[in-house]
Write an enzyme that holds these catalytic residues in place. Structure first.
Site, PDB file in Angstrom:
ATOM      1  CD  GLU A   1      -3.200  -1.072   1.917  1.00  0.00           C
ATOM      2  OE1 GLU A   1      -3.209  -0.247   2.837  1.00  0.00           O
ATOM      3  OE2 GLU A   1      -4.166  -1.787   1.624  1.00  0.00           O
TER       4      GLU A   1
ATOM      5  CD  GLU B   1      -4.104  -6.079   3.231  1.00  0.00           C
ATOM      6  OE1 GLU B   1      -4.962  -5.267   3.647  1.00  0.00           O
ATOM      7  OE2 GLU B   1      -2.884  -5.929   3.422  1.00  0.00           O
TER       8      GLU B   1
HETATM    9  C1  BDP Z   1      -4.864  -2.500   4.709  1.00  0.00           C
HETATM   10  C2  BDP Z   1      -3.480  -2.792   5.267  1.00  0.00           C
HETATM   11  C3  BDP Z   1      -3.498  -3.720   6.466  1.00  0.00           C
HETATM   12  C4  BDP Z   1      -4.620  -3.356   7.398  1.00  0.00           C
HETATM   13  C5  BDP Z   1      -5.939  -3.529   6.648  1.00  0.00           C
HETATM   14  C6  BDP Z   1      -7.168  -3.175   7.506  1.00  0.00           C
HETATM   15  O1  BDP Z   1      -2.621  -3.301   4.280  1.00  0.00           O
HETATM   16  O2  BDP Z   1      -2.260  -3.660   7.108  1.00  0.00           O
HETATM   17  O3  BDP Z   1      -4.609  -4.073   8.579  1.00  0.00           O
HETATM   18  O4  BDP Z   1      -5.958  -2.663   5.546  1.00  0.00           O
HETATM   19  O5  BDP Z   1      -7.588  -2.031   7.490  1.00  0.00           O
HETATM   20  O6  BDP Z   1      -4.939  -1.168   4.421  1.00  0.00           O
HETATM   21  O7  BDP Z   1      -7.646  -4.049   8.210  1.00  0.00           O
END
Ligand code: BDP
Length: 594
Positions: A404, A500
């Protein structure tokens, strides 16, 4: 960079245990020579983070310098050997003294460093080890820090996380992996690089060794299929090539490892030896697909964290075994070392268990208002050290060089400097290791117009529609996700990996309708995403965020933990774990392709 091992020629003393400890918020130690020894105020176990261990001494949220000290007996038989001390990781920044002598320093997060003790120790006597660790992130680190000055300079990031940190995981401090006292022969094998390819049923294995022996010495390399080669040493190098007929390739179904044993001979005597495993396998990207040994592979798995009560980020072998057991139970075939390199012990275990690993650099939320040539140099240094450490693991199939970047949506991210940055870094990754693809995990705020997409081999995205945006509206989320995948595919003829997607979930919260934080919502959220992604012709994987709940710094968005785990922090399954298990018990079927 060889992982320390004991054998007939090499020995290790593991310095794990309870060490003297002293926090140093005023930074006195570096000025007052605490490297010579200091008066301790606490004790802290190594490996482990200091935070939860010393919570009752007001160190839970401590950010700053801290000192560790212990004595260790140097065995008599270390006499005549090259002795060095290796720190598995001491985060974020660290210095090492032995008997008052500064031996080594490190500023690369979650990576090992070592220092030679020649002349500073006496075999048969005790030696005093002192390690200074500082968990403040710096502005020019590749995970940029937030010190008070940074808030002022940025004028926009509020004092919103305590302890101050940018990423969404706890800034643990301490010596988090073992400290090993190692003795190796003075004339020794210094490094080994394995390279594997496949040709039909034949496995091609190249073993490149660096030795510090003079020409005239020779290296015997034996592979457990019965082949042996004896090679002359030329200018400190020896290269052996093996063709393994009817090779048992390293695969998800059969993570077979060949033993590779090296023996260094000088004047007819074996002076050193080292053995390692080789998984013969080949990773390729062709068009929109990822192949393992020529077979298409679809990644099912998780982003994880090294995080557990009390240990913090400290290496915890029972937890490692448990986590691999859970990944096997649920049917996952892969994970990402989000958001930093994990312990080498974990990669070894992945090699043995046949789990694919995306090895990520400790680069989170790179901010292009401040990233400059120094940042890029730090990024390249990290890459060099991480590849040197992890290159021989068959489980490692990909480098994720950042998570990110451009997180704040800063306009500089779209500029020339950003293109230069990603081109430089991706090219350098391939120059250091041509055998694995490179990726960057893109943030939703940048959306599909990400400069890094042009330079990576695999486009990776992290998405939270249905959570941060469009909460509770999974139908809208699915449409948006589909459109983004289509938009990326229209512009880049590359595989797409969704690294993610997830929803915070309180174990035990339920609802008959879509309601954030309930177990049903998490399950439906993950299923909705998997349905869209699995059916997309460019998609090569779904990595759920996150494997387990994990601690974050204090802020109003988190109830102590990030609760997006499909397992709780102590590894109890939530409803979504059962749903994923059901889905992942069915082999993935690729659609028919042109
Ligand atoms: C993303 C990140 C991660 C966060 C996740 C979240 O890569 O580290 O923990 O979102 O918001 O932005 O849970």
């Amino acid at each position: 960079m060889l992982f320390p091992k004991s054998n007939a020629h090499r020995d290790i003393v593991d310095c794990s245990g309870v060490w003297d400890f002293r926090p140093d918020p005023e930074g006195l130690g570096l000025k007052d020579g605490w490297g010579d020894g200091f008066e301790s105020t606490h004790e802290c176990a190594v490996p482990g983070s200091w935070n939860e261990q010393l919570q009752e001494f007001d160190l839970m949220n401590y950010v700053g310098g801290a000192w560790y000290q212990r004595e260790v007996h140097i065995p008599h038989h270390f006499d005549g050997k090259q002795v060095f001390l290796r720190v598995g990781s001491a985060d974020f920044e660290s210095k090492l003294w032995v008997n008052g002598q500064l031996i080594a320093e490190n500023d690369l997060l979650c990576l090992p460093y070592d220092g030679a003790l020649d002349g500073y120790i006496t075999p048969g006597e005790k030696a005093r080890i002192v390690i200074w660790v500082n968990n403040e992130q710096r502005y020019q680190s590749i995970t940029p820090g937030v010190a008070i000055d940074d808030y002022i300079r940025e004028q926009r990031i509020r004092d919103e996380q305590f302890p101050a940190t940018r990423p969404d995981f706890f800034p643990y401090g301490g010596i988090q992996r073992p400290v090993l006292l190692c003795a190796i022969p003075r004339v020794h094998i210094a490094d080994v690089t394995l390279d594997t390819h496949i040709d039909g049923s034949i496995g091609l294995l190249t073993v490149r060794a660096q030795v510090n022996a003079p020409d005239g010495g020779q290296l015997k390399v034996a592979v457990s299929d019965g082949q042996v080669e004896t090679l002359p040493i030329v200018e400190g190098n020896a290269v052996a090539q093996f063709r393994i007929e009817d090779c048992r390739f390293w695969s998800l179904r059969d993570p077979y490892l060949y033993d590779v044993s090296l023996e260094l001979e000088v004047d007819g005597t074996t002076v050193d030896s080292y053995a390692l495993h080789a998984g013969v396998r080949e990773i390729t990207v062709r068009g929109r697909r990822l192949y393992l040994n020529g077979e298409k592979v679809f990644l099912r798995g998780f982003g994880k964290h090294e995080d557990f009560p009390v240990h913090g980020r400290g290496l915890n072998l029972p937890l490692m075994v448990k986590d691999f057991g859970l990944m096997h139970w649920i049917g996952a075939n892969s994970f990402r070392t989000s958001h930093y390199p994990y312990a080498e012990e974990i990669l070894d275990y992945a090699d043995r268990k046949g789990v694919l690993v995306i090895s990520e650099l400790a680069s989170v939320n790179l901010d292009f208002r401040i990233a400059d040539e120094e940042t890029l140099r730090n990024h390249r240094r990290t890459l060099e050290r991480q590849i040197a450490r992890d290159k021989n693991h068959p489980s490692v199939i990909m480098w994720s060089v950042a998570n990110e970047p451009g997180y704040l949506g800063e306009e500089e991210y779209q500029g020339e400097a950003s293109h230069h940055y990603w081109k430089n870094l991706c090219d350098y990754t391939r120059e250091l290791d041509a055998s694995r693809p490179v990726t960057v995990a893109n943030v939703g705020r940048i959306s599909t117009n990400d400069p890094s997409f042009h330079y990576v081999d695999i486009v990776s995205i992290n998405r939270y529609y249905g959570w941060y945006d469009m909460p509770g509206q999974l139908d809208r989320a699915a449409v948006r996700l589909q459109k983004e995948l289509d938009d990326i595919a229209a512009e880049h003829d590359k595989p797409i990996l969704v690294l993610e997607f997830g929803a915070d979930t309180i174990a035990g919260a339920h609802s008959t309708t879509d309601q954030l934080f309930t177990e049903e919502y998490q399950a439906r959220f993950l299923e909705t995403y998997c349905d869209v992604i699995e059916n997309h012709p460019n998609a090569i994987g779904t990595h759920v965020w996150n494997f387990a709940d994990f601690r974050t710094a204090q802020n109003h968005r988190r109830v102590i933990l990030n609760l997006k785990g499909v397992f709780t922090r102590t590894r109890e399954p939530k409803l979504a774990a059962f749903r994923l298990k059901e889905r992942w018990s069915v082999p993935f079927v690729f659609g028919s392709e042109a």
